[in-house]
Design an enzyme around this catalytic site. Sequence first.
Site, PDB file in Angstrom:
ATOM      1  CD  GLU A 157      -2.916  -1.211   0.399  1.00 20.67           C
ATOM      2  OE1 GLU A 157      -3.232  -2.277  -0.102  1.00 20.67           O
ATOM      3  OE2 GLU A 157      -3.441  -0.144   0.134  1.00 20.67           O
ATOM      4  CG  ASN A 814       2.536   0.786  -5.163  1.00 17.50           C
ATOM      5  OD1 ASN A 814       3.738   0.674  -4.974  1.00 17.50           O
ATOM      6  ND2 ASN A 814       1.929   1.965  -5.181  1.00 17.50           N
ATOM      7  CE1 TYR A 815      -2.622  -2.512  -3.667  1.00 20.98           C
ATOM      8  CE2 TYR A 815      -2.322  -0.465  -4.855  1.00 20.98           C
ATOM      9  CZ  TYR A 815      -2.598  -1.139  -3.688  1.00 20.98           C
ATOM     10  OH  TYR A 815      -2.834  -0.436  -2.540  1.00 20.98           O
ATOM     11  CG  LEU A 816      -1.279  -3.951 -12.105  1.00 22.85           C
ATOM     12  CD1 LEU A 816      -1.398  -3.235 -13.432  1.00 22.85           C
ATOM     13  CD2 LEU A 816      -2.438  -4.909 -11.895  1.00 22.85           C
TER      14      LEU A 816
END
Length: 856
Positions: A157, A814-816
């Site tokens: 995050e 950050n997420y992929l």
Amino acid sequence: MSSDSAMFSDDDRPLAAKATPNGKNHTTSIPKVNGTNGHIKKEEDYEMSEGDDQPLATRKPGKASPPRKRKKAINSDASSSDDDVPLASSPAKPAKPAPKKQNGKSGPSKERAVNKKPPKKKAKQESDASGLSDEDVKPPVVKKRKARKLKGENNAEESSDDDRPLTKKMEPKGRTKAAQEEPSGSEGPKAKKRGKAKKEEDSGTPVKTKKKKDEEEGEVFRWWEQDPNGDGSAKWTTLEHSGVFFPPPYEPLPSHVKMKYNGKSVDLSPEAEEVAGFYGAMLETPHAQDAVFNKNFFEDWKKVLKDHPSQDGTKITSFELCDFRPMFEYFESEKAKKKALTSEEKKAAKKAKDDMELKYTHCSLDGRKEKVGNFRVEPPGLFRGRGEHPKKGALKLRVRPEDITLNIGKDAPIPVPNVPGKWKAVQHDNTVTWLANWTENINGNHKYVFLAAGSSLKGQSDMQKFEKARELKKHVDRIRLSYQNDLKSKVMADRQRATAMYFIDKLALRAGNEKGEDEADTVGCCSLRCEHVTLEAPDSITFDFLGKDSIRYYNQVRVEPQVFKNIRIFKENKNDDDSLFDRVNTSSLNKHLNNEMKGLTAKVFRTFNASITFQHLLDEEPLANATLQEKLNAYNRANREVAILCNHQRAAPKTHDQSMERMRNKYRALKYERMKLRHTLFAIDTKFKKSKKYADDESDLDDDWIATHEDQLKEKEFEKAEKKFTRDNEKLVEEGKQPHDKSILKERLDAIKEDFKRLTKERGTKKAALKREKSTEKIEEMVDKLTDKVKAFKLQMIDRDETKEIALGTSKINYLDPRITAAWCQIHDVPIEKIFSKTLVTKFPWAMEVEPDWKF
């Protein structure tokens, strides 16, 4: 349960409504599952009430929302029987009493207590290289545990956006055998040639897309081939660095530049003048129009004035009587002077700055040269915060060496600060990865200096984070079945936890933490209040709350009957400002998840859902005969869907309209060039007029636009001719030759004028001539190339406009999982540089060598 990673249940990707930012809503439908057979009712089977499209009032941070009438309990088929009502608490473990409320808010949690000493901290994402951000990482509470937590576990995050779901589930595509057989914890992908990049034999370096290499950094340490998991408590053996770079001391303004109070100039002390200058520089920004910002600034400034009063004895007691305009105008004039510097002067200034900071940019880690991330200490200023932060406008104090603790190797020389002072402390802890630490005065947050994003330590953290998300694939069906069963639990705490897990999984909500009185009133799933959730029979729930960074999350979703039933039960006999999940908090939820799978937290679910959704969306795009721009648009569409899922919103850039207008003009300019070539063909042979390929005229190019465009082209040609004339003369002087006479420049300008006179005569005739004669075949080829350019640029314009309020970078960073992108680029022959910036390529070297058939 089978561990075959190629098999996914229908629930492997979260449902989501394609929600538009800024409070605009669309309806989401979470599929209903009948029993355990996985049959899903279609969205068409449901009907929404007429009021569903009306957004709820947004709750203002820090203030209680106005009371609204609560709906009576809904007695329908969805209502539960007596057996369905859960017990108040678990018999084996009584629920702890809720903390006392103050002004309608829960008291501060013990878990949020600020540690006096900086705890041992594992590598997290560093702040911007230009300085630490306002919302840097808070240190976690150190807890003893039997098994050590992986480094990259809680680093998902770092975005400035929140959560918004996708429209529908996407069915997973079949996966290759190689992808099925690959274990989720595999070490490093094998090197592979990709696009134009060529692997350098026996060099020990990863595949590079450019031959040019920074000599200062040397060869990249291929940590993923040696110790990809980074196990072991010690993170390094030797560490040597130069500390941090402090900003220069304050330089007083010229004597003629003074703020005014009640119409009279005030002779401020340097300390008070510096703080006043912070505000003066922001005079015409939205911050200076904010009442909370102004109030906090003035209160802190008055404290400075009390310790350092005005030298002429002026007493400043009213903010309204202060006039910072003289300061603002001075700062603007200084900005204009910097912009007016020649390129040589700008280069010299940059070189001087770089030379001053050079020794702080790198450190020596276990004998390797590694780049340091945020080595600059943030200068003093006014805190801006994110969203509706109650402390915005407060004074950020100057950080001095006495505030900073260094972490360095035992045998390394202790660096000397670049400003007067001594370090607060020097430690030699090789179990943490930060180089320096201090506490800022606004929120009491710990600030850290870490290695850069492309360093081995940060890379290990990133890789482990995504591997943890991949590991969840093997457990997700069992975990979902578990919380589905707990949705009917007789224990209230278990039922609330299961319902929260349902929302975190299906809607990719953040878990949420308790907030103090001095923080922005943002919430996540576990901290939702009754006012944030509204029920609409028979099975619709409306969410309306402020998420991270005060980004509004508004979404209407259809849920399973049991979930609807549970929310109704949780809201019974509660006020609007009461907690919806009063038996659940983030710590207890994550503890339960860790029991389900070692290292699992709510953040891992978010990373998993984002990456698995992205993989499915890319796999479903038919790109066999697509152009490069069509492929890029398909990639961005998938990225945009994930950004909507995670609610990664942003305000449309202030310059968006101007940017789009420039793009439209460039688009028309391409069409103008194509028109002139078509008219050239018509002048050569009238048969081209009858060809369908050339028959359609450029309908959006009117005479006025053409005249304006040609005038602009003429001015550009004049400017180019003058610059070339100046360069040629400078070169002749350097060679000791006589410079050209100005008559030569005049001849060139006259030739340009004649060319544009010809263009003026050609307007409206549908005939044109080129400067140099070309064959019809060559002209036709040029027309075809321009047609391809026009189509590609049109796609760029559409893509730019569609993403104006979506932050694509946050999910990409950050997420992929970056290996999804690297593999996709190889399959579709797309240069990685078209998608990843140089910074991201450096950040994810371990992902750049992935096999083309790799799947998340």
